[in-house]
Enzyme design. Structure first.
Site, PDB file in Angstrom:
ATOM      1  N   GLY A  49      -5.401 -56.527  63.114  1.00 47.87           N
ATOM      2  CA  GLY A  49      -4.338 -57.527  63.161  1.00 47.87           C
ATOM      3  C   GLY A  49      -3.002 -56.880  63.510  1.00 47.87           C
ATOM      4  O   GLY A  49      -2.932 -55.897  64.255  1.00 47.87           O
ATOM      5  N   SER A  50      -1.925 -57.401  62.938  1.00 45.31           N
ATOM      6  CA  SER A  50      -0.579 -57.042  63.390  1.00 45.31           C
ATOM      7  C   SER A  50      -0.146 -55.613  63.086  1.00 45.31           C
ATOM      8  O   SER A  50       0.851 -55.143  63.659  1.00 45.31           O
ATOM      9  CB  SER A  50       0.446 -58.021  62.811  1.00 45.31           C
ATOM     10  OG  SER A  50       0.239 -59.316  63.339  1.00 45.31           O
ATOM     11  N   THR A  51      -0.815 -54.898  62.204  1.00 48.26           N
ATOM     12  CA  THR A  51      -0.461 -53.485  62.032  1.00 48.26           C
ATOM     13  C   THR A  51      -0.711 -52.728  63.337  1.00 48.26           C
ATOM     14  O   THR A  51      -0.079 -51.698  63.592  1.00 48.26           O
ATOM     15  CB  THR A  51      -1.274 -52.824  60.895  1.00 48.26           C
ATOM     16  OG1 THR A  51      -2.660 -53.155  61.066  1.00 48.26           O
ATOM     17  CG2 THR A  51      -0.801 -53.282  59.533  1.00 48.26           C
TER      18      THR A  51
END
Length: 583
Positions: A309-311
């Site tokens: 995801g956004s990491t």
């Protein structure tokens, strides 16, 4: 007359021939005897002695595993192996009764072994030393009590999936115990005793011993204090969020040393074959039981992959800056979605973020911004950064079973795949891979190797071997690394990662919320990656919460976990000489 003479001559010749043959045979036998008694005497003396020697093994003490503070994480407990020698037993009934009583075994089981004709028969191993001493005090003829070692873990389940454990033969099974087996195991010794033709030991011959050589102590970077607190946080989070699993990694991003690796639920290292949650092992088939044990021992930090995801936007941002596809001042407009071919890909903020520059887009974790950056980079160039950053290779961590990245082949990446990869979906990596790649981006651009082992030291302290690990420069430029540190500090200071901020310290980081496959399952993974100090990272932590109930956003439930971790360990690390960047 002639016939008689010929007959006598024949018999005389025959007698001479027989005599000659006998003399030759005797001469040959004598020669053979001289050869055997003089030239081969040493060989046959040794063979004769071997027939009357009995050998018993003396196990070597396994090397200890010692943490960064000198605390012993894996040690040895003295136990005994009880054996019997049939030919030396004078009172089989008494031996059977005493061993059955002291060892808690059935008389039938013991008697079968007592009455078995063999050079030596093991009755039971891993016997408590107190019990072994009690059996020895009976002075039973034919009963041998040899001291042995059993692995003992003072902290129970702490760091269980990293440390690993040993089997009945004291050989490593999983974790550091198996990876560093050659250093830890040592060399077994032997006890040699001489017996007569009946197998009875001859006291006058005494006993020969070849002493064992203890294994080397393994010093590791893991810090038991940080591991303990991280485990406590993970358990609390798992309980309060009713999550399936919680993982926390803590590492030094400058050199790859791992200070903590938590993957709860963990298991008791002193009872590694006991199933969790009170499950009865006998209720399952052997295969099912082994599957349950393998799942219990599995280390999600290195053995399992997930959609980050956004990491992962840390990687897309670094690739964009490094390639020149984006600058911090570039402006974007987010209406709440972006069209890629015929697919409408939403931003997490339904109404959109409106006008924003790249730094603000990262602070907002805006999907349309990162999709745009990904498209600017392009498939071939983006794929080359995957290689440059080391994402298509394993990290090389010193633990067994590391999983590799699951990524599309370059020729199969179309516009939609490129878009979803840009914000951390449609591929899978391990937590250790994400932490290592992020560390390499913010530490100045050096791809480090995550590891535990620091050095191996002989038991007497005379020999030491320090371990070194590969490091590759040029992952990103120093300028890109500096810019990424600045951007990620803004994410925590004013953006989506503000719940990861720690008063008095400069912290950088990135949140993530990803939906597990299949889409629409209602299951999510919340995570947060943070580091401090933001301008010169000395500590990096990654917290991952699998399938939390209720609120599942990484910024709301994972960022506070790292914040609490840092609030506790940053002052502790300051005392140990770390630069914490207290602001």
């Amino acid at each position: 007359m002639d016939d008689k003479m010929n007959h006598r001559t024949y018999h005389r010749s025959k007698t001479v021939a027989v005599f000659f043959l006998c003399a030759l045979a005797l001469f040959g036998l004598a020669g053979r005897l001289v050869y055997l008694m003089v030239f081969q005497s040493e060989y046959y003396t040794l063979k004769a002695r071997e027939l009357h020697e009995r050998e018993r093994s003396i196990k070597a003490a396994r090397g200890r595993i010692i943490d960064a503070n000198g605390k012993i994480l894996a040690d040895n407990k003295t136990v005994c192996t009880v054996s019997v020698i049939h030919s030396q037993i004078k009172d089989a009934d008494r031996v059977t009764a005493i061993l059955s009583k002291e060892l808690g075994l059935s008389e039938e089981y013991v008697r079968k072994r007592v009455e078995k004709y063999s050079s030596i028969e093991k009755i039971k191993s891993n016997v408590d030393k107190e019990t072994g001493d009690a059996i020895r005090s009976y002075a039973l003829d034919g009963v041998k009590v040899d001291e042995d070692y059993k692995r003992y873990y003072p902290y129970g389940e702490l760091a269980s999936k990293a440390l690993g454990f040993t089997g009945g033969d004291n050989q490593g099974i999983i974790g550091l115990e198996v990876i560093y087996e050659e250093y830890l195991r040592g060399e077994a010794g032997t006890i040699l005793t001489v017996t007569d033709a009946k197998g009875v030991e001859q006291d006058e011959e005494g006993e020969e011993r070849v002493e064992p050589v203890s294994g080397r102590d393994l010093y590791v970077s893991l810090d038991i204090n940080i591991q303990s607190y991280a485990t406590q946080l993970a358990k609390q989070t798992m309980e309060t969020k009713e999550a399936d699993r919680v993982s926390i990694l803590v590492m030094n991003p400058q050199n790859g040393e791992i200070l903590a690796m938590v993957d709860v639920p963990e298991f008791d290292l002193n009872n590694p074959y006991t199933l969790q949650n009170g499950m009865d092992a006998l209720a399952f088939s052997e295969k099912k039981r082994q599957d349950l044990l393998n799942a219990m021992w599995r280390n999600g930090c290195i053995n399992d992959t997930y959609e980050p995801g956004s990491t992962f936007k840390i990687v897309t941002a670094a690739a964009g800056l490094e390639s020149g596809a984006v600058k911090t001042t570039d402006t974007f407009n987010c209406p709440g979605f972006i069209m890629v071919e015929d697919r409408r890909i939403r931003c997490h903020k339904a109404g959109g973020h409106g006008a924003e520059d790249f730094v603000q887009g990262t602070m907002n974790s805006c999907n349309p911004v990162f999709i745009t950056v990904g498209m600017r980079i392009g498939v071939e160039r983006y794929y080359s950064y995957f290689r440059q950053f080391g994402l298509l290779e394993k990290t090389g961590i010193d633990l067994p079973g590391e999983a590799g990245t699951i990524m599309h082949k370059m020729e199969n990446i179309g516009p939609v795949e490129l878009a979803t990869i840009s914000f951390g979906q449609s591929f899978q990596i391990t937590p250790i891979q994400l932490a290592t790649t992020a560390a390499s981006i913010v530490n100045g651009g050096r791809r480090i190797t995550p590891h535990f082992a620091v050095r191996a030291v002989s038991a007497d302290g005379t020999g030491s071997r320090s371990f070194t690990y590969p490091e590759r420069k040029g992952v990103v430029s120093a300028q890109t690394s500096e810019t990424m540190r600045y951007i990620l500090e803004q994410v925590v200071a004013e953006g989506s990662g503000k719940n990861g901020a720690v008063e008095g310290y400069r912290v950088g980081g990135k949140t993530a919320t990803s939906q597990t496959l299949p889409r629409g399952s209602g299951k999510y993974i919340a995570s947060f990656l943070g580091f401090a100090p933001a301008d010169d990272p000395q500590i990096l932590a990654l917290a991952i919460i699998h399938n939390p109930k209720g609120t599942y956003y990484g910024g709301q439930i994972a960022a506070p976990v790292v914040r609490q971790l840092f609030e506790n360990i940053l002052p502790y690390l300051e005392k140990k000489g770390y630069n914490s960047g207290r602001g």
